[in-house]
Scaffold this motif. Structure first.
Motif, mmCIF file in Angstrom:
data_model
loop_
_atom_site.group_PDB
_atom_site.id
_atom_site.type_symbol
_atom_site.label_atom_id
_atom_site.label_comp_id
_atom_site.label_asym_id
_atom_site.label_seq_id
_atom_site.Cartn_x
_atom_site.Cartn_y
_atom_site.Cartn_z
ATOM 1 N N ARG A 180 0.816 -1.213 0.000
ATOM 2 C CA ARG A 180 0.000 0.000 0.000
ATOM 3 C C ARG A 180 0.851 1.266 0.000
ATOM 4 O O ARG A 180 0.518 2.259 -0.640
ATOM 5 C CB ARG A 180 -0.914 -0.012 1.222
ATOM 6 N N HIS A 181 1.982 1.214 0.699
ATOM 7 C CA HIS A 181 2.827 2.398 0.827
ATOM 8 C C HIS A 181 4.060 2.358 -0.071
ATOM 9 O O HIS A 181 4.836 3.309 -0.098
ATOM 10 C CB HIS A 181 3.251 2.598 2.288
ATOM 11 N N GLY A 182 4.258 1.247 -0.775
ATOM 12 C CA GLY A 182 5.354 1.158 -1.730
ATOM 13 C C GLY A 182 6.733 1.023 -1.118
ATOM 14 O O GLY A 182 7.658 1.722 -1.523
ATOM 15 N N LEU A 183 6.878 0.141 -0.144
ATOM 16 C CA LEU A 183 8.192 -0.101 0.417
ATOM 17 C C LEU A 183 8.373 -1.590 0.654
ATOM 18 O O LEU A 183 7.406 -2.352 0.675
ATOM 19 C CB LEU A 183 8.429 0.691 1.717
ATOM 20 N N SER A 184 9.622 -1.992 0.798
ATOM 21 C CA SER A 184 9.911 -3.405 0.981
ATOM 22 C C SER A 184 9.692 -3.802 2.441
ATOM 23 O O SER A 184 9.771 -2.958 3.340
ATOM 24 C CB SER A 184 11.357 -3.708 0.581
ATOM 25 N N PRO A 185 9.425 -5.086 2.665
ATOM 26 C CA PRO A 185 9.281 -5.542 4.064
ATOM 27 C C PRO A 185 10.540 -5.298 4.897
ATOM 28 O O PRO A 185 10.444 -4.982 6.081
ATOM 29 C CB PRO A 185 9.000 -7.039 3.922
ATOM 30 N N ALA A 186 11.710 -5.396 4.279
ATOM 31 C CA ALA A 186 12.952 -5.140 5.027
ATOM 32 C C ALA A 186 13.009 -3.701 5.504
ATOM 33 O O ALA A 186 13.384 -3.426 6.651
ATOM 34 C CB ALA A 186 14.156 -5.453 4.145
ATOM 35 N N THR A 187 12.621 -2.778 4.626
ATOM 36 C CA THR A 187 12.595 -1.369 5.010
ATOM 37 C C THR A 187 11.568 -1.135 6.107
ATOM 38 O O THR A 187 11.820 -0.392 7.056
ATOM 39 C CB THR A 187 12.275 -0.488 3.790
ATOM 40 N N PHE A 188 10.409 -1.781 5.971
ATOM 41 C CA PHE A 188 9.376 -1.625 6.989
ATOM 42 C C PHE A 188 9.889 -2.071 8.356
ATOM 43 O O PHE A 188 9.719 -1.365 9.344
ATOM 44 C CB PHE A 188 8.120 -2.424 6.619
ATOM 45 N N TYR A 189 10.533 -3.226 8.410
ATOM 46 C CA TYR A 189 11.007 -3.730 9.699
ATOM 47 C C TYR A 189 12.146 -2.874 10.251
ATOM 48 O O TYR A 189 12.295 -2.729 11.461
ATOM 49 C CB TYR A 189 11.418 -5.196 9.586
ATOM 50 N N LYS A 190 12.960 -2.287 9.353
ATOM 51 C CA LYS A 190 14.009 -1.384 9.812
ATOM 52 C C LYS A 190 13.390 -0.132 10.436
ATOM 53 O O LYS A 190 13.814 0.317 11.507
ATOM 54 C CB LYS A 190 14.911 -1.000 8.639
ATOM 55 N N LEU A 191 12.356 0.404 9.791
ATOM 56 C CA LEU A 191 11.670 1.573 10.338
ATOM 57 C C LEU A 191 10.943 1.224 11.634
ATOM 58 O O LEU A 191 10.909 2.019 12.570
ATOM 59 C CB LEU A 191 10.681 2.131 9.314
ATOM 60 N N LYS A 192 10.369 0.021 11.676
ATOM 61 C CA LYS A 192 9.660 -0.402 12.887
ATOM 62 C C LYS A 192 10.629 -0.534 14.060
ATOM 63 O O LYS A 192 10.285 -0.182 15.196
ATOM 64 C CB LYS A 192 8.931 -1.719 12.645
ATOM 65 N N ALA A 193 11.846 -1.011 13.779
ATOM 66 C CA ALA A 193 12.841 -1.133 14.845
ATOM 67 C C ALA A 193 13.233 0.240 15.385
ATOM 68 O O ALA A 193 13.495 0.394 16.580
ATOM 69 C CB ALA A 193 14.075 -1.861 14.328
#
Length: 87
Positions: A30-43
């Motif tokens: 939905r937001h156009g980012l990879s799961p790796a980037t998402f988890y990095k931002l979540k961390a």
């Protein structure tokens, strides 16, 4: 460092969507980012509110400025010691 295309508020909103039960893959698509980037931002931003994220950003900027000042001062000290040592 590369500037993020998302604001802190958008990042926290994405994390809250995922925590509310939306699958991670759907949030990423939905937001156009990879799961790796998402988890990095979540961390980095997980469990924060927008005001806390803004405070973190100002502290990181201030820390970077202080590190540059320290490096400049240390370089000046090395140059002065070299000049004094050669006389």
């Amino acid at each position: 460092m590369r500037k993020s295309r998302f604001t802190e508020a958008q990042i926290i909103g994405m994390i809250k969507e995922q925590e509310a039960g939306m699958p991670t893959g759907d949030v990423c698509r939905r937001h156009g980012l990879s799961p790796a980037t998402f988890y990095k931002l979540k961390a980095k931003y997980g469990g924060m509110e927008v005001s806390e994220a803004a405070r973190l950003k100002t502290l990181e900027d201030e820390n970077a400025k202080l590190k540059r000042l320290l490096a400049d001062t240390m370089l000046d000290n090395v140059v002065l010691k070299d000049l004094l040592g050669k006389n």
